[in-house]
Design an enzyme around this catalytic site. Structure first.
Site, PDB file in Angstrom:
ATOM      1  N   LYS A 118      26.685  35.583  26.369  1.00 30.85           N
ATOM      2  CA  LYS A 118      27.973  36.062  26.875  1.00 30.85           C
ATOM      3  C   LYS A 118      27.968  37.568  27.140  1.00 30.85           C
ATOM      4  O   LYS A 118      28.624  38.051  28.059  1.00 30.85           O
ATOM      5  CB  LYS A 118      29.095  35.708  25.890  1.00 30.85           C
ATOM      6  CG  LYS A 118      29.397  34.225  25.844  1.00 30.85           C
ATOM      7  CD  LYS A 118      30.615  33.924  24.970  1.00 30.85           C
ATOM      8  CE  LYS A 118      30.955  32.451  25.007  1.00 30.85           C
ATOM      9  NZ  LYS A 118      32.161  32.135  24.212  1.00 30.85           N
ATOM     10  N   LYS A 211      26.703  22.703  34.586  1.00 32.19           N
ATOM     11  CA  LYS A 211      27.812  22.179  33.802  1.00 32.19           C
ATOM     12  C   LYS A 211      29.137  22.460  34.520  1.00 32.19           C
ATOM     13  O   LYS A 211      29.320  23.519  35.122  1.00 32.19           O
ATOM     14  CB  LYS A 211      27.815  22.842  32.419  1.00 32.19           C
ATOM     15  CG  LYS A 211      28.678  22.154  31.389  1.00 32.19           C
ATOM     16  CD  LYS A 211      28.469  22.792  30.016  1.00 32.19           C
ATOM     17  CE  LYS A 211      29.361  22.158  28.970  1.00 32.19           C
ATOM     18  NZ  LYS A 211      29.179  22.790  27.645  1.00 32.19           N
ATOM     19  N   LYS A 214      35.222  26.165  34.444  1.00 30.24           N
ATOM     20  CA  LYS A 214      36.418  26.765  35.045  1.00 30.24           C
ATOM     21  C   LYS A 214      36.094  28.035  35.802  1.00 30.24           C
ATOM     22  O   LYS A 214      36.876  28.507  36.630  1.00 30.24           O
ATOM     23  CB  LYS A 214      37.456  27.046  33.960  1.00 30.24           C
ATOM     24  CG  LYS A 214      37.016  28.053  32.919  1.00 30.24           C
ATOM     25  CD  LYS A 214      38.088  28.274  31.881  1.00 30.24           C
ATOM     26  CE  LYS A 214      37.639  29.216  30.781  1.00 30.24           C
ATOM     27  NZ  LYS A 214      36.616  28.632  29.920  1.00 30.24           N
TER      28      LYS A 214
END
Length: 361
Positions: A118, A211, A214
């Site tokens: 991240k 995957k 959003k």
């Protein structure tokens, strides 16, 4: 000691819950409430660990928190039988996280792969919260002395950290734990992963190797839980496929990611195995299979979207559910925090009052 069996699970309110979230987590949440004592938390404190551009700012965070709550309820979670609340309403999450910060070790956190993913290359610019959020996650679980946590592949490492922290706390404060009535020296359980069957991994409708997310630029890559029937149908019909007929056996899906993804979605929504789906549709063209998939998706998902729309239109009702859940969660959390503080040696107001009573009698 025998711990009360309790399940804890949290979902971040970072917007646009989609079919992947539903099949990968929420469906199992609904099933678990039939067999377990469950606490479902909208982890809004986790949401703010990344930049405002990710979580959207204060108004968006509040909207997303209510939307996740609406998704829980619209999907079948009963907030009267189980606890549904947002994390920031219970101060014990942050309090216990600080104690655990002093128990956990830097080396443990340095091994956490999600921070590296991240934070990317610019780790020096990442927030301390992003680095430390696995400790907060441990506090989320252990604040309720939860014994089981449903986890996907990406969270197994964090559950292991929770177990390490619980064990080290029990070891470090063993004498004090026993002195406070826990004869076996165990205050926190070592939470176990809850296995709910094969995880449904939902991939992008535009690229079967990625995957469903959003954050994908194309809205056609995902089915949002807020999509109406027409939108769902359009997205399924436009989903990427290949020119070959569907295979008759699962082995034939191994080199065809888009076909594998659509068959997997059909199987998950219908509660069947992929092999059963291929027995019905194998050898046929995608057009007839997609028509059946459209009907199934609309039947299963459109009512959820409609109920979510109704719920989010009444934010006061959702807030009342969250407030009631927070009150019930706080009753458990306050007991854990009081004992944790006593075990560590922190002086609390009640202890001082009790001492005065003792001196005056």
């Amino acid at each position: 000691m025998a711990f009360v069996e309790r399940v804890f699970s949290g979902v971040q309110p970072t917007g646009n819950l989609h079919l992947g979230n539903y099949l990968g987590a929420i469906v199992n949440f609904v099933k678990m409430q039939e067999t377990h004592n469950c606490i479902y938390c909208v982890v809004d404190m986790h949401a703010i660990t990344q930049g405002v551009d990710v979580w959207g700012g204060p108004a968006e965070l509040a909207r997303n928190t209510r939307e996740v709550t609406a998704a829980f309820i619209a999907s079948g979670i009963d907030p009267k039988k189980h606890i549904v609340f947002n994390q920031s309403q219970v101060a014990g999450h942050a309090e216990l996280a600080w104690i655990f910060n002093c128990v956990a070790r830097m080396g443990w956190l340095n091994r956490m792969t999600q921070f590296k993913e991240k934070a990317g290359k610019d780790r020096e610019n990442a927030s301390v919260g992003l680095y430390d959020y696995p400790v907060l996650m441990a506090a989320d679980i252990l604040l309720y002395r939860a014994t089981h946590v449903p986890v996907g592949e990406d969270q197994k490492q964090h559950l292991e950290l929770s177990r390490d922290i619980a064990q080290k706390f029990n070891n470090d404060f063993g004498d004090s734990i026993r002195g406070h009535g826990f004869g076996d020296g165990l205050f926190f359980p070592l939470p176990e992963p809850l296995i709910t069957g094969p995880a449904t991994r939902v991939m992008s409708l535009r690229d079967g190797t990625k995957k469903m997310s959003k954050s994908d630029a194309s809205d056609y890559s995902r089915i949002n839980l807020t999509d109406d029937a027409d939108t769902i149908a359009q997205k399924v019909r436009k989903a990427k496929t290949d020119p070959e007929p569907l295979p008759t056996e699962e082995k034939g899906l191994e080199t065809r990611p888009e076909a594998d993804n659509l068959v997997g979605i059909f199987a998950a929504l219908s509660g069947r195995a992929k092999a059963d789906v291929l027995r019905d549709f194998g050898g046929g063209q995608f057009s007839s299979f997609k028509n059946a998939l459209v009907d199934l998706c609309v039947t299963k998902l459109a009512p959820i979207a409609g109920e979510m729309k109704r719920l989010v239109a009444d934010p006061g009702h959702i807030d009342a559910i969250l407030n009631d859940g927070a009150d019930r969660a706080r009753a458990i959390a306050d007991e854990t925090m009081a004992l944790s503080k006593d075990i560590v040696g922190f002086i609390r107001k009640r202890q001082v009052e009790d001492q005065h009573v003792d001196e005056n009698t």
